[in-house]
Scaffold this motif. Structure first.
Motif, PDB file in Angstrom:
ATOM      1  N   HIS A 142      19.529 -22.308 -16.519  1.00 54.94           N
ATOM      2  CA  HIS A 142      19.963 -21.705 -17.780  1.00 54.94           C
ATOM      3  C   HIS A 142      21.334 -21.060 -17.607  1.00 54.94           C
ATOM      4  O   HIS A 142      21.725 -20.652 -16.499  1.00 54.94           O
ATOM      5  CB  HIS A 142      18.950 -20.670 -18.271  1.00 54.94           C
ATOM      6  CG  HIS A 142      18.922 -19.411 -17.462  1.00 54.94           C
ATOM      7  ND1 HIS A 142      19.513 -18.244 -17.896  1.00 54.94           N
ATOM      8  CD2 HIS A 142      18.404 -19.134 -16.235  1.00 54.94           C
ATOM      9  CE1 HIS A 142      19.341 -17.302 -16.974  1.00 54.94           C
ATOM     10  NE2 HIS A 142      18.671 -17.807 -15.968  1.00 54.94           N
ATOM     11  N   LEU A 143      22.047 -20.972 -18.693  1.00 51.06           N
ATOM     12  CA  LEU A 143      23.323 -20.262 -18.772  1.00 51.06           C
ATOM     13  C   LEU A 143      23.128 -19.079 -19.693  1.00 51.06           C
ATOM     14  O   LEU A 143      22.583 -19.214 -20.792  1.00 51.06           O
ATOM     15  CB  LEU A 143      24.420 -21.186 -19.306  1.00 51.06           C
ATOM     16  CG  LEU A 143      24.708 -22.441 -18.482  1.00 51.06           C
ATOM     17  CD1 LEU A 143      25.751 -23.296 -19.186  1.00 51.06           C
ATOM     18  CD2 LEU A 143      25.185 -22.079 -17.079  1.00 51.06           C
ATOM     19  N   TYR A 144      23.634 -17.928 -19.270  1.00 51.46           N
ATOM     20  CA  TYR A 144      23.379 -16.683 -19.984  1.00 51.46           C
ATOM     21  C   TYR A 144      24.622 -16.226 -20.733  1.00 51.46           C
ATOM     22  O   TYR A 144      25.736 -16.239 -20.196  1.00 51.46           O
ATOM     23  CB  TYR A 144      22.947 -15.614 -18.978  1.00 51.46           C
ATOM     24  CG  TYR A 144      22.789 -14.234 -19.545  1.00 51.46           C
ATOM     25  CD1 TYR A 144      21.945 -13.985 -20.622  1.00 51.46           C
ATOM     26  CD2 TYR A 144      23.492 -13.157 -19.002  1.00 51.46           C
ATOM     27  CE1 TYR A 144      21.798 -12.712 -21.146  1.00 51.46           C
ATOM     28  CE2 TYR A 144      23.347 -11.877 -19.510  1.00 51.46           C
ATOM     29  CZ  TYR A 144      22.509 -11.665 -20.587  1.00 51.46           C
ATOM     30  OH  TYR A 144      22.369 -10.401 -21.103  1.00 51.46           O
ATOM     31  N   PHE A 145      24.396 -15.774 -21.993  1.00 51.15           N
ATOM     32  CA  PHE A 145      25.479 -15.246 -22.824  1.00 51.15           C
ATOM     33  C   PHE A 145      25.088 -13.832 -23.254  1.00 51.15           C
ATOM     34  O   PHE A 145      24.159 -13.641 -24.033  1.00 51.15           O
ATOM     35  CB  PHE A 145      25.712 -16.161 -24.021  1.00 51.15           C
ATOM     36  CG  PHE A 145      26.180 -17.531 -23.617  1.00 51.15           C
ATOM     37  CD1 PHE A 145      27.531 -17.836 -23.592  1.00 51.15           C
ATOM     38  CD2 PHE A 145      25.259 -18.506 -23.227  1.00 51.15           C
ATOM     39  CE1 PHE A 145      27.969 -19.091 -23.190  1.00 51.15           C
ATOM     40  CE2 PHE A 145      25.689 -19.760 -22.821  1.00 51.15           C
ATOM     41  CZ  PHE A 145      27.040 -20.060 -22.794  1.00 51.15           C
ATOM     42  N   SER A 146      25.803 -12.860 -22.702  1.00 52.27           N
ATOM     43  CA  SER A 146      25.411 -11.456 -22.799  1.00 52.27           C
ATOM     44  C   SER A 146      25.927 -10.787 -24.068  1.00 52.27           C
ATOM     45  O   SER A 146      27.149 -10.762 -24.301  1.00 52.27           O
ATOM     46  CB  SER A 146      25.933 -10.696 -21.582  1.00 52.27           C
ATOM     47  OG  SER A 146      25.780  -9.309 -21.762  1.00 52.27           O
ATOM     48  N   PRO A 147      25.024 -10.216 -24.865  1.00 53.88           N
ATOM     49  CA  PRO A 147      25.468  -9.423 -26.015  1.00 53.88           C
ATOM     50  C   PRO A 147      26.242  -8.174 -25.602  1.00 53.88           C
ATOM     51  O   PRO A 147      27.084  -7.689 -26.366  1.00 53.88           O
ATOM     52  CB  PRO A 147      24.153  -9.049 -26.716  1.00 53.88           C
ATOM     53  CG  PRO A 147      23.158 -10.052 -26.248  1.00 53.88           C
ATOM     54  CD  PRO A 147      23.562 -10.376 -24.842  1.00 53.88           C
ATOM     55  N   VAL A 170      22.597 -31.359 -15.105  1.00 55.31           N
ATOM     56  CA  VAL A 170      22.130 -29.987 -14.899  1.00 55.31           C
ATOM     57  C   VAL A 170      23.057 -29.201 -13.988  1.00 55.31           C
ATOM     58  O   VAL A 170      23.196 -27.981 -14.117  1.00 55.31           O
ATOM     59  CB  VAL A 170      20.691 -29.994 -14.333  1.00 55.31           C
ATOM     60  CG1 VAL A 170      20.649 -30.598 -12.934  1.00 55.31           C
ATOM     61  CG2 VAL A 170      20.095 -28.587 -14.304  1.00 55.31           C
ATOM     62  N   ASP A 171      23.737 -29.899 -13.061  1.00 55.11           N
ATOM     63  CA  ASP A 171      24.623 -29.214 -12.111  1.00 55.11           C
ATOM     64  C   ASP A 171      26.092 -29.406 -12.461  1.00 55.11           C
ATOM     65  O   ASP A 171      26.953 -29.403 -11.586  1.00 55.11           O
ATOM     66  CB  ASP A 171      24.348 -29.712 -10.693  1.00 55.11           C
ATOM     67  CG  ASP A 171      24.497 -31.231 -10.568  1.00 55.11           C
ATOM     68  OD1 ASP A 171      24.642 -31.907 -11.619  1.00 55.11           O
ATOM     69  OD2 ASP A 171      24.446 -31.748  -9.438  1.00 55.11           O
ATOM     70  N   ALA A 172      26.377 -29.565 -13.747  1.00 55.20           N
ATOM     71  CA  ALA A 172      27.767 -29.775 -14.166  1.00 55.20           C
ATOM     72  C   ALA A 172      28.648 -28.616 -13.720  1.00 55.20           C
ATOM     73  O   ALA A 172      28.286 -27.446 -13.876  1.00 55.20           O
ATOM     74  CB  ALA A 172      27.826 -29.941 -15.685  1.00 55.20           C
ATOM     75  N   PRO A 213      13.057 -32.456 -21.848  1.00 56.95           N
ATOM     76  CA  PRO A 213      13.743 -32.446 -20.546  1.00 56.95           C
ATOM     77  C   PRO A 213      14.947 -33.394 -20.542  1.00 56.95           C
ATOM     78  O   PRO A 213      15.024 -34.339 -21.324  1.00 56.95           O
ATOM     79  CB  PRO A 213      12.665 -32.935 -19.577  1.00 56.95           C
ATOM     80  CG  PRO A 213      11.383 -32.949 -20.344  1.00 56.95           C
ATOM     81  CD  PRO A 213      11.727 -33.059 -21.776  1.00 56.95           C
ATOM     82  N   GLY A 214      15.886 -33.081 -19.636  1.00 56.39           N
ATOM     83  CA  GLY A 214      16.967 -34.022 -19.371  1.00 56.39           C
ATOM     84  C   GLY A 214      18.273 -33.751 -20.071  1.00 56.39           C
ATOM     85  O   GLY A 214      19.206 -34.555 -19.948  1.00 56.39           O
ATOM     86  N   VAL A 231      16.119 -28.265 -19.005  1.00 54.43           N
ATOM     87  CA  VAL A 231      14.820 -28.499 -18.369  1.00 54.43           C
ATOM     88  C   VAL A 231      14.902 -29.809 -17.615  1.00 54.43           C
ATOM     89  O   VAL A 231      15.095 -30.872 -18.224  1.00 54.43           O
ATOM     90  CB  VAL A 231      13.685 -28.552 -19.411  1.00 54.43           C
ATOM     91  CG1 VAL A 231      12.358 -28.866 -18.724  1.00 54.43           C
ATOM     92  CG2 VAL A 231      13.591 -27.240 -20.165  1.00 54.43           C
ATOM     93  N   ASP A 232      14.784 -29.780 -16.297  1.00 55.85           N
ATOM     94  CA  ASP A 232      14.859 -31.031 -15.539  1.00 55.85           C
ATOM     95  C   ASP A 232      13.478 -31.549 -15.128  1.00 55.85           C
ATOM     96  O   ASP A 232      13.345 -32.733 -14.810  1.00 55.85           O
ATOM     97  CB  ASP A 232      15.766 -30.884 -14.313  1.00 55.85           C
ATOM     98  CG  ASP A 232      15.311 -29.795 -13.362  1.00 55.85           C
ATOM     99  OD1 ASP A 232      14.267 -29.172 -13.608  1.00 55.85           O
ATOM    100  OD2 ASP A 232      16.023 -29.559 -12.371  1.00 55.85           O
ATOM    101  N   THR A 233      12.458 -30.682 -15.136  1.00 57.14           N
ATOM    102  CA  THR A 233      11.102 -31.126 -14.808  1.00 57.14           C
ATOM    103  C   THR A 233      10.115 -30.410 -15.705  1.00 57.14           C
ATOM    104  O   THR A 233      10.167 -29.180 -15.835  1.00 57.14           O
ATOM    105  CB  THR A 233      10.743 -30.834 -13.335  1.00 57.14           C
ATOM    106  OG1 THR A 233      11.717 -31.425 -12.486  1.00 57.14           O
ATOM    107  CG2 THR A 233       9.375 -31.409 -12.992  1.00 57.14           C
ATOM    108  N   LEU A 234       9.207 -31.167 -16.295  1.00 55.60           N
ATOM    109  CA  LEU A 234       8.141 -30.597 -17.115  1.00 55.60           C
ATOM    110  C   LEU A 234       6.830 -31.279 -16.741  1.00 55.60           C
ATOM    111  O   LEU A 234       6.673 -32.484 -16.912  1.00 55.60           O
ATOM    112  CB  LEU A 234       8.411 -30.800 -18.601  1.00 55.60           C
ATOM    113  CG  LEU A 234       7.276 -30.434 -19.556  1.00 55.60           C
ATOM    114  CD1 LEU A 234       6.918 -28.958 -19.418  1.00 55.60           C
ATOM    115  CD2 LEU A 234       7.634 -30.768 -20.994  1.00 55.60           C
ATOM    116  N   ILE A 235       5.917 -30.495 -16.168  1.00 56.89           N
ATOM    117  CA  ILE A 235       4.583 -31.007 -15.837  1.00 56.89           C
ATOM    118  C   ILE A 235       3.637 -30.504 -16.920  1.00 56.89           C
ATOM    119  O   ILE A 235       3.406 -29.298 -17.034  1.00 56.89           O
ATOM    120  CB  ILE A 235       4.124 -30.506 -14.453  1.00 56.89           C
ATOM    121  CG1 ILE A 235       5.131 -30.931 -13.383  1.00 56.89           C
ATOM    122  CG2 ILE A 235       2.736 -31.022 -14.128  1.00 56.89           C
ATOM    123  CD1 ILE A 235       4.833 -30.374 -12.012  1.00 56.89           C
TER     124      ILE A 235
END
Length: 304
Positions: A142-147, A170-172, A213-214, A231-235
């Motif tokens: 996740h990328l966080y954007f702080s108020p 995901v690793d851009a 995902p993806g 989300v790269d993996t969802l079980i």
């Protein structure tokens, strides 16, 4: 032979044999009658004291230590009897609570004496399989954007960043500079929704569980601010087969049987008693009678 006689274990064995002989001469141990001034310790009780000491100190007690253990046991029994004689057990909440607890344990132990068959467990599992359902598990970045840093622009900035991340992995490398530092992790591996609910708040956990995902998705709000999530993996969640959780099923079955046994035992004991309560004050009684229609008491109501 002299070296053998100096061994502590030999001393312990000799003391045990002597005590066995001494206590064996008297009648078998048993609870003293009411008002009795005789205290009897059985060989089994002496052995239990010895084993408890050995389990704690990893060695048998010396003769002096064993003598103190026995005297402590005698002291406890004397104080217990004297307290009973003085009526100190009466109206003592701690004593009542402990005795009530022991009665409940006795009732529950009845259910624990029978071992369930595999067929019984399988049938019970079929009716209660939902209790063993395994939740979905997620791995995501996740990328966080702080108020706190961005104020009212936090959500808009997250949307603008999302537009730049369309099609990115995901690793851009461009992802990191777009967001703010987050106090915890940037990547979460194999986490269940309940963990995410504690970490980010229930709305975030529910929203992330629904993301495809993806690809980068969002913005998703948490208790901290706004996030873009990949989300790269969802079980998916599932109900396991009986064979996978048979030990857990057995434990749950026994717990239920104990609860049922206790409920049944208490109902039988409760039926022997009539509970008398003081009448309510006149003002309360008048108010109650004016507001509550008269009629037969519901089943299980306390007698007055």
């Amino acid at each position: 032979m002299k070296r053998l006689l100096r061994e502590p274990l030999v001393h312990f064995l000799l003391i045990g044999a002597l005590l066995f002989g001494v206590y064996g001469l008297g009648p078998s141990a048993g609870p003293a009658t009411a008002g009795s001034k005789e205290i009897r310790l059985s060989q089994g009780e002496i052995a239990q004291l010895t084993l408890l000491y050995q389990s704690q100190w990893r060695r048998p007690p010396t003769p002096q230590e064993l003598e103190r253990l026995v005297e402590n046991k005698v002291q406890q029994e004397i104080l217990y009897r004297e307290a009973l004689a003085m009526g100190l057990d009466k109206d003592d909440e701690i004593v009542k609570r402990r005795m009530a607890q022991k009665m409940q344990f006795l009732a529950e132990d009845v259910a624990a004496t029978r071992e369930p068959t595999t067929d019984e467990l399988r049938t019970w599992f079929g009716k209660n399989s939902a209790k063993f359902a395994q939740p979905p598990r997620l791995s995501f970045r996740h990328l966080y954007f702080s108020p706190d840093r961005r104020g009212a622009r936090a959500r808009d900035d997250a949307e603008q960043a999302l537009a730049k991340l369309v099609g990115q992995p995901v690793d851009a490398k461009i992802a990191g500079p777009l967001a703010d530092p987050f106090m915890f992790q940037d990547y979460y591996r194999d986490r269940a929704p309940d963990f995410l609910a504690k970490e980010f708040g229930p709305p975030f956990a529910l929203a992330v569980a629904e993301l495809p995902p993806g690809s980068w998705q969002g913005p998703v709000e948490s208790g901290y601010g706004w996030h873009l999530v990949f989300v790269d993996t969802l079980i998916p969640g599932r109900v396991p087969a009986f064979e996978e959780v048979e030990p857990d099923v057995r434990t749950a079955w026994l717990n239920e049987q104990k609860a049922l046994a206790w409920e049944k035992a208490y109902k039988e004991m409760r039926a022997k008693y009539v509970v008398l309560l003081p009448a309510p004050p006149e003002s309360s009684a008048a108010s109650s009678s004016s507001q509550t229609p008269k009629g037969p008491a519901p089943p299980g109501a306390v007698s007055k």
